[in-house]
Design a protein around this motif. Structure first.
Motif, short mmCIF file in Angstrom:
data_model
loop_
_atom_site.label_atom_id
_atom_site.label_comp_id
_atom_site.label_asym_id
_atom_site.label_seq_id
_atom_site.Cartn_x
_atom_site.Cartn_y
_atom_site.Cartn_z
N GLN A 261 3.71 -0.18 4.25
CA GLN A 261 4.99 0.23 3.67
C GLN A 261 4.79 1.15 2.47
OE1 GLN A 261 7.19 -3.35 2.76
NE2 GLN A 261 7.02 -4.14 4.85
N LEU A 262 3.84 0.79 1.61
CA LEU A 262 3.59 1.57 0.40
C LEU A 262 3.04 2.96 0.72
CD1 LEU A 262 2.01 -1.19 -1.88
CD2 LEU A 262 4.27 -0.16 -2.12
N SER A 263 2.36 3.08 1.86
CA SER A 263 1.75 4.36 2.21
C SER A 263 2.79 5.43 2.54
CB SER A 263 0.79 4.19 3.39
OG SER A 263 1.50 3.93 4.59
N THR A 264 4.00 5.01 2.84
CA THR A 264 5.04 5.98 3.20
C THR A 264 6.24 5.96 2.26
OG1 THR A 264 6.03 4.37 4.73
CG2 THR A 264 4.43 5.93 5.64
N SER A 265 6.30 4.96 1.36
CA SER A 265 7.47 4.83 0.50
C SER A 265 7.42 5.73 -0.73
CB SER A 265 7.62 3.38 0.04
OG SER A 265 6.56 3.02 -0.84
N GLY A 266 6.23 6.19 -1.09
CA GLY A 266 6.08 7.00 -2.30
C GLY A 266 5.89 6.17 -3.55
N GLU A 267 5.93 4.83 -3.42
CA GLU A 267 5.79 3.96 -4.59
C GLU A 267 4.35 3.84 -5.07
OE1 GLU A 267 8.10 0.20 -4.32
OE2 GLU A 267 8.63 0.96 -2.32
N ALA A 268 3.40 4.06 -4.18
CA ALA A 268 1.99 3.90 -4.53
C ALA A 268 1.22 5.11 -4.02
CB ALA A 268 1.44 2.61 -3.93
N PRO A 269 1.11 6.17 -4.82
CA PRO A 269 0.40 7.39 -4.38
C PRO A 269 -1.02 7.13 -3.91
CG PRO A 269 1.63 7.80 -6.40
CD PRO A 269 1.70 6.32 -6.16
N ASP B 299 -6.22 -7.17 8.10
CA ASP B 299 -6.09 -8.19 7.06
C ASP B 299 -7.34 -9.05 6.97
OD1 ASP B 299 -3.55 -8.01 5.69
OD2 ASP B 299 -2.59 -8.53 7.60
N LEU B 300 -7.79 -9.30 5.75
CA LEU B 300 -8.83 -10.28 5.45
C LEU B 300 -8.41 -10.94 4.13
CD1 LEU B 300 -11.55 -11.67 5.92
CD2 LEU B 300 -12.66 -9.75 4.76
N PRO B 301 -7.51 -11.92 4.20
CA PRO B 301 -6.92 -12.48 2.97
C PRO B 301 -7.96 -13.15 2.07
CG PRO B 301 -5.66 -13.10 4.92
CD PRO B 301 -6.95 -12.52 5.41
N GLU C 207 0.63 -5.20 5.96
CA GLU C 207 2.01 -4.76 6.16
C GLU C 207 2.57 -4.12 4.90
OE1 GLU C 207 5.39 -3.60 7.72
OE2 GLU C 207 3.68 -4.39 8.86
N LEU C 208 2.24 -4.69 3.74
CA LEU C 208 2.71 -4.11 2.48
C LEU C 208 2.02 -2.77 2.23
CD1 LEU C 208 4.34 -4.14 -0.09
CD2 LEU C 208 2.60 -5.64 -1.12
N VAL C 209 0.72 -2.70 2.49
CA VAL C 209 0.00 -1.43 2.32
C VAL C 209 0.62 -0.37 3.21
CG1 VAL C 209 -2.19 -0.24 2.69
CG2 VAL C 209 -2.17 -2.49 1.61
N VAL D 112 -9.61 -2.39 5.14
CA VAL D 112 -9.65 -3.85 5.16
C VAL D 112 -8.84 -4.34 3.97
CG1 VAL D 112 -11.11 -5.90 5.17
CG2 VAL D 112 -11.94 -3.76 6.20
N CYS D 113 -7.72 -4.94 4.25
CA CYS D 113 -6.77 -5.35 3.22
C CYS D 113 -7.06 -6.79 2.80
CB CYS D 113 -5.35 -5.22 3.74
SG CYS D 113 -4.94 -3.56 4.34
N THR D 114 -7.54 -6.97 1.58
CA THR D 114 -7.94 -8.30 1.14
C THR D 114 -6.98 -8.91 0.12
OG1 THR D 114 -9.43 -7.50 -0.60
CG2 THR D 114 -10.36 -7.75 1.60
N SER D 115 -6.61 -8.17 -0.90
CA SER D 115 -5.72 -8.72 -1.93
C SER D 115 -4.27 -8.25 -1.77
CB SER D 115 -6.23 -8.39 -3.33
OG SER D 115 -6.24 -6.99 -3.56
#
Length: 233
Positions: free
Chosen positions: A188-196, A210-212, A184-186, A177-180
Protein backbone atom coordinates in the motif's frame (compact mmCIF):
# COMPACT_ATOMS: atom_id res chain seq x y z
CA UNK A 1 28.58 -25.50 -6.85
CA UNK A 2 25.35 -23.76 -5.91
CA UNK A 3 24.21 -20.23 -6.54
CA UNK A 4 26.63 -17.41 -5.80
CA UNK A 5 25.01 -15.35 -3.00
CA UNK A 6 26.44 -12.07 -1.71
CA UNK A 7 25.19 -10.95 1.71
CA UNK A 8 25.38 -7.19 2.29
CA UNK A 9 24.83 -5.86 5.82
CA UNK A 10 23.17 -2.62 6.84
CA UNK A 11 24.40 0.30 8.93
CA UNK A 12 27.03 -0.33 11.64
CA UNK A 13 27.59 -3.92 10.56
CA UNK A 14 30.27 -6.01 8.90
CA UNK A 15 30.28 -9.45 7.30
CA UNK A 16 30.07 -11.05 10.77
CA UNK A 17 26.41 -10.06 11.02
CA UNK A 18 25.53 -12.76 8.47
CA UNK A 19 27.46 -15.65 10.07
CA UNK A 20 24.45 -17.80 10.98
CA UNK A 21 22.59 -17.18 7.74
CA UNK A 22 25.73 -17.81 5.68
CA UNK A 23 26.30 -21.13 7.42
CA UNK A 24 22.71 -22.19 6.75
CA UNK A 25 22.97 -21.26 3.07
CA UNK A 26 26.28 -23.07 2.62
CA UNK A 27 24.63 -26.12 4.15
CA UNK A 28 22.12 -25.91 1.30
CA UNK A 29 24.92 -25.97 -1.26
CA UNK A 30 25.27 -22.28 -2.09
CA UNK A 31 28.49 -20.36 -2.72
CA UNK A 32 28.14 -17.62 -0.10
CA UNK A 33 30.16 -14.47 0.50
CA UNK A 34 29.29 -11.97 3.24
CA UNK A 35 30.77 -8.51 2.70
CA UNK A 36 32.16 -5.80 4.94
CA UNK A 37 31.60 -2.73 2.81
CA UNK A 38 34.10 0.12 2.41
CA UNK A 39 33.71 2.47 5.36
CA UNK A 40 32.75 -0.27 7.82
CA UNK A 41 36.13 -1.86 8.47
CA UNK A 42 37.26 -0.50 11.85
CA UNK A 43 40.90 -1.16 10.92
CA UNK A 44 40.72 1.09 7.86
CA UNK A 45 42.09 4.50 8.85
CA UNK A 46 40.57 6.16 5.79
CA UNK A 47 37.14 4.59 6.15
CA UNK A 48 35.33 7.91 6.64
CA UNK A 49 36.32 8.86 3.09
CA UNK A 50 34.39 5.93 1.60
CA UNK A 51 31.51 6.63 -0.77
CA UNK A 52 28.34 4.89 -1.90
CA UNK A 53 29.96 4.39 -5.28
CA UNK A 54 32.92 2.60 -3.68
CA UNK A 55 30.55 0.36 -1.77
CA UNK A 56 28.67 -0.53 -4.95
CA UNK A 57 31.94 -1.23 -6.77
CA UNK A 58 33.03 -3.54 -3.94
CA UNK A 59 29.83 -5.51 -4.44
CA UNK A 60 30.38 -5.68 -8.20
CA UNK A 61 33.99 -6.81 -7.73
CA UNK A 62 32.76 -9.75 -5.65
CA UNK A 63 30.83 -11.08 -8.68
CA UNK A 64 32.73 -13.20 -11.17
CA UNK A 65 32.21 -11.58 -14.60
CA UNK A 66 31.44 -15.03 -16.00
CA UNK A 67 28.56 -15.69 -13.62
CA UNK A 68 25.46 -14.14 -12.12
CA UNK A 69 25.00 -13.60 -8.40
CA UNK A 70 22.11 -13.14 -6.02
CA UNK A 71 22.48 -9.98 -3.94
CA UNK A 72 20.93 -9.86 -0.47
CA UNK A 73 20.71 -6.43 1.17
CA UNK A 74 19.74 -5.72 4.73
CA UNK A 75 18.47 -2.28 5.75
CA UNK A 76 20.87 0.48 4.65
CA UNK A 77 22.78 -2.04 2.52
CA UNK A 78 19.93 -1.62 0.04
CA UNK A 79 21.46 1.60 -1.26
CA UNK A 80 24.78 0.24 -2.58
CA UNK A 81 23.06 -2.98 -3.69
CA UNK A 82 20.54 -1.09 -5.81
CA UNK A 83 23.38 1.01 -7.22
CA UNK A 84 25.19 -2.25 -8.09
CA UNK A 85 22.13 -3.37 -10.06
CA UNK A 86 22.42 -0.12 -11.99
CA UNK A 87 26.12 -0.68 -12.73
CA UNK A 88 25.95 -4.32 -13.85
CA UNK A 89 22.33 -5.47 -14.19
CA UNK A 90 23.40 -8.28 -16.50
CA UNK A 91 25.47 -9.89 -13.73
CA UNK A 92 22.74 -9.99 -11.08
CA UNK A 93 20.36 -12.91 -11.14
CA UNK A 94 18.17 -11.66 -8.31
CA UNK A 95 18.14 -8.85 -5.74
CA UNK A 96 16.67 -9.60 -2.32
CA UNK A 97 15.99 -6.74 0.10
CA UNK A 98 15.56 -7.67 3.77
CA UNK A 99 13.37 -5.19 5.66
CA UNK A 100 14.48 -2.65 3.08
CA UNK A 101 13.84 -1.73 -0.53
CA UNK A 102 15.49 -0.33 -3.65
CA UNK A 103 15.28 3.39 -3.09
CA UNK A 104 14.52 6.05 -5.71
CA UNK A 105 17.16 8.15 -7.41
CA UNK A 106 18.17 11.13 -5.28
CA UNK A 107 16.84 9.68 -2.01
CA UNK A 108 18.88 10.24 1.17
CA UNK A 109 18.57 7.77 4.03
CA UNK A 110 19.72 10.24 6.70
CA UNK A 111 19.31 13.93 5.88
CA UNK A 112 19.76 15.01 9.50
CA UNK A 113 23.50 14.44 9.98
CA UNK A 114 24.65 17.93 9.03
CA UNK A 115 28.44 18.23 9.17
CA UNK A 116 28.93 15.14 11.32
CA UNK A 117 31.73 12.80 10.34
CA UNK A 118 30.14 9.65 11.67
CA UNK A 119 26.79 8.24 12.69
CA UNK A 120 27.07 6.19 15.87
CA UNK A 121 24.73 3.33 16.71
CA UNK A 122 21.86 5.02 18.61
CA UNK A 123 20.36 3.78 21.85
CA UNK A 124 17.87 0.93 21.66
CA UNK A 125 15.05 3.32 22.54
CA UNK A 126 16.06 5.68 19.72
CA UNK A 127 16.24 2.84 17.20
CA UNK A 128 12.78 1.61 18.11
CA UNK A 129 11.38 5.15 18.05
CA UNK A 130 12.60 5.41 14.45
CA UNK A 131 10.78 2.20 13.52
CA UNK A 132 13.61 -0.31 13.87
CA UNK A 133 12.00 -3.21 15.71
CA UNK A 134 14.18 -5.18 18.12
CA UNK A 135 11.70 -8.07 18.22
CA UNK A 136 13.43 -11.42 18.66
CA UNK A 137 16.74 -10.08 19.95
CA UNK A 138 17.74 -11.22 23.43
CA UNK A 139 20.25 -9.54 25.73
CA UNK A 140 23.11 -11.58 24.30
CA UNK A 141 22.33 -10.53 20.73
CA UNK A 142 21.95 -6.89 21.75
CA UNK A 143 25.24 -6.95 23.67
CA UNK A 144 27.05 -8.45 20.68
CA UNK A 145 25.51 -5.86 18.38
CA UNK A 146 26.57 -2.99 20.65
CA UNK A 147 30.09 -4.39 21.11
CA UNK A 148 30.80 -5.03 17.44
CA UNK A 149 28.97 -2.09 15.86
CA UNK A 150 31.09 0.32 13.83
CA UNK A 151 30.00 3.93 13.40
CA UNK A 152 28.52 4.58 9.97
CA UNK A 153 30.42 7.15 7.88
CA UNK A 154 28.12 10.17 7.62
CA UNK A 155 29.37 10.70 4.07
CA UNK A 156 27.61 7.48 3.13
CA UNK A 157 24.55 7.65 5.38
CA UNK A 158 23.81 11.23 4.37
CA UNK A 159 24.56 11.11 0.65
CA UNK A 160 21.85 10.95 -2.03
CA UNK A 161 21.73 7.93 -4.29
CA UNK A 162 22.75 8.83 -7.84
CA UNK A 163 21.65 6.43 -10.56
CA UNK A 164 22.25 6.40 -14.31
CA UNK A 165 19.56 7.10 -16.90
CA UNK A 166 19.46 3.41 -17.84
CA UNK A 167 16.36 1.44 -16.93
CA UNK A 168 18.06 -1.96 -17.29
CA UNK A 169 18.18 -2.34 -13.50
CA UNK A 170 14.38 -2.41 -13.41
CA UNK A 171 14.44 -5.81 -15.12
CA UNK A 172 16.51 -7.43 -12.35
CA UNK A 173 14.20 -9.90 -10.53
CA UNK A 174 13.52 -8.40 -7.12
CA UNK A 175 12.12 -9.73 -3.86
CA UNK A 176 11.47 -7.82 -0.64
CA UNK A 177 11.41 -9.81 2.60
CA UNK A 178 9.09 -7.93 4.93
CA UNK A 179 10.02 -8.54 8.55
CA UNK A 180 8.98 -5.57 10.70
CA UNK A 181 6.35 -4.18 8.31
CA UNK A 182 3.79 -6.54 6.78
CA UNK A 183 3.92 -7.07 3.03
CA UNK A 184 0.39 -5.79 2.53
CA UNK A 185 1.23 -2.49 4.21
CA UNK A 186 4.46 -2.16 2.23
CA UNK A 187 2.45 -2.76 -0.93
CA UNK A 188 0.00 0.00 0.00
CA UNK A 189 2.77 2.43 0.94
CA UNK A 190 4.58 1.80 -2.35
CA UNK A 191 1.75 3.43 -4.29
CA UNK A 192 0.19 5.84 -1.79
CA UNK A 193 3.02 8.38 -1.80
CA UNK A 194 3.21 8.27 2.01
CA UNK A 195 6.58 6.50 2.09
CA UNK A 196 8.93 7.53 -0.75
CA UNK A 197 11.41 4.89 0.38
CA UNK A 198 9.07 2.25 -1.09
CA UNK A 199 8.15 4.12 -4.27
CA UNK A 200 10.57 2.18 -6.47
CA UNK A 201 8.91 -1.18 -5.76
CA UNK A 202 6.25 -0.93 -8.51
CA UNK A 203 8.93 0.03 -11.04
CA UNK A 204 10.98 -3.09 -10.34
CA UNK A 205 7.85 -5.27 -10.07
CA UNK A 206 9.06 -6.60 -6.72
CA UNK A 207 7.64 -9.71 -5.11
CA UNK A 208 6.86 -9.20 -1.42
CA UNK A 209 7.24 -11.97 1.16
CA UNK A 210 6.34 -11.89 4.86
CA UNK A 211 8.75 -13.08 7.54
CA UNK A 212 7.29 -11.63 10.76
CA UNK A 213 10.03 -10.67 13.22
CA UNK A 214 12.13 -7.56 13.91
CA UNK A 215 14.47 -5.45 11.82
CA UNK A 216 17.46 -7.77 12.29
CA UNK A 217 16.13 -11.19 11.14
CA UNK A 218 19.65 -12.52 10.52
CA UNK A 219 19.85 -12.77 14.32
CA UNK A 220 16.23 -13.25 15.37
CA UNK A 221 15.28 -15.79 12.66
CA UNK A 222 18.47 -16.88 10.85
CA UNK A 223 17.22 -20.30 9.77
CA UNK A 224 13.92 -18.98 8.45
CA UNK A 225 15.65 -16.10 6.67
CA UNK A 226 18.12 -18.52 5.08
CA UNK A 227 15.23 -20.68 3.93
CA UNK A 228 13.54 -17.67 2.31
CA UNK A 229 16.76 -16.66 0.55
CA UNK A 230 17.30 -20.26 -0.57
CA UNK A 231 13.78 -20.49 -1.95
CA UNK A 232 14.24 -17.31 -3.98
CA UNK A 233 17.82 -17.97 -5.11
Amino acid sequence: MGTRILLVPGFWLGAWAWDEVAEELRGRGHDVCALTLPGLDPEDESRFDATLEQQARAIVEAIDPAEKAVLVAHSGGAVPVYLATDLVPERIGHAIYVDSAPIPNGFVLRDDLGSAREFELPSWAELEAEGNSLTGLDDIALARFRERAVSQPARIAGSPLRMSDSIARLAVPTTVVCTSIAAELVRQLSTSGEAPIFSELPRVAADLMDLPTGHWPMWSEPKRLAEVIHSVA
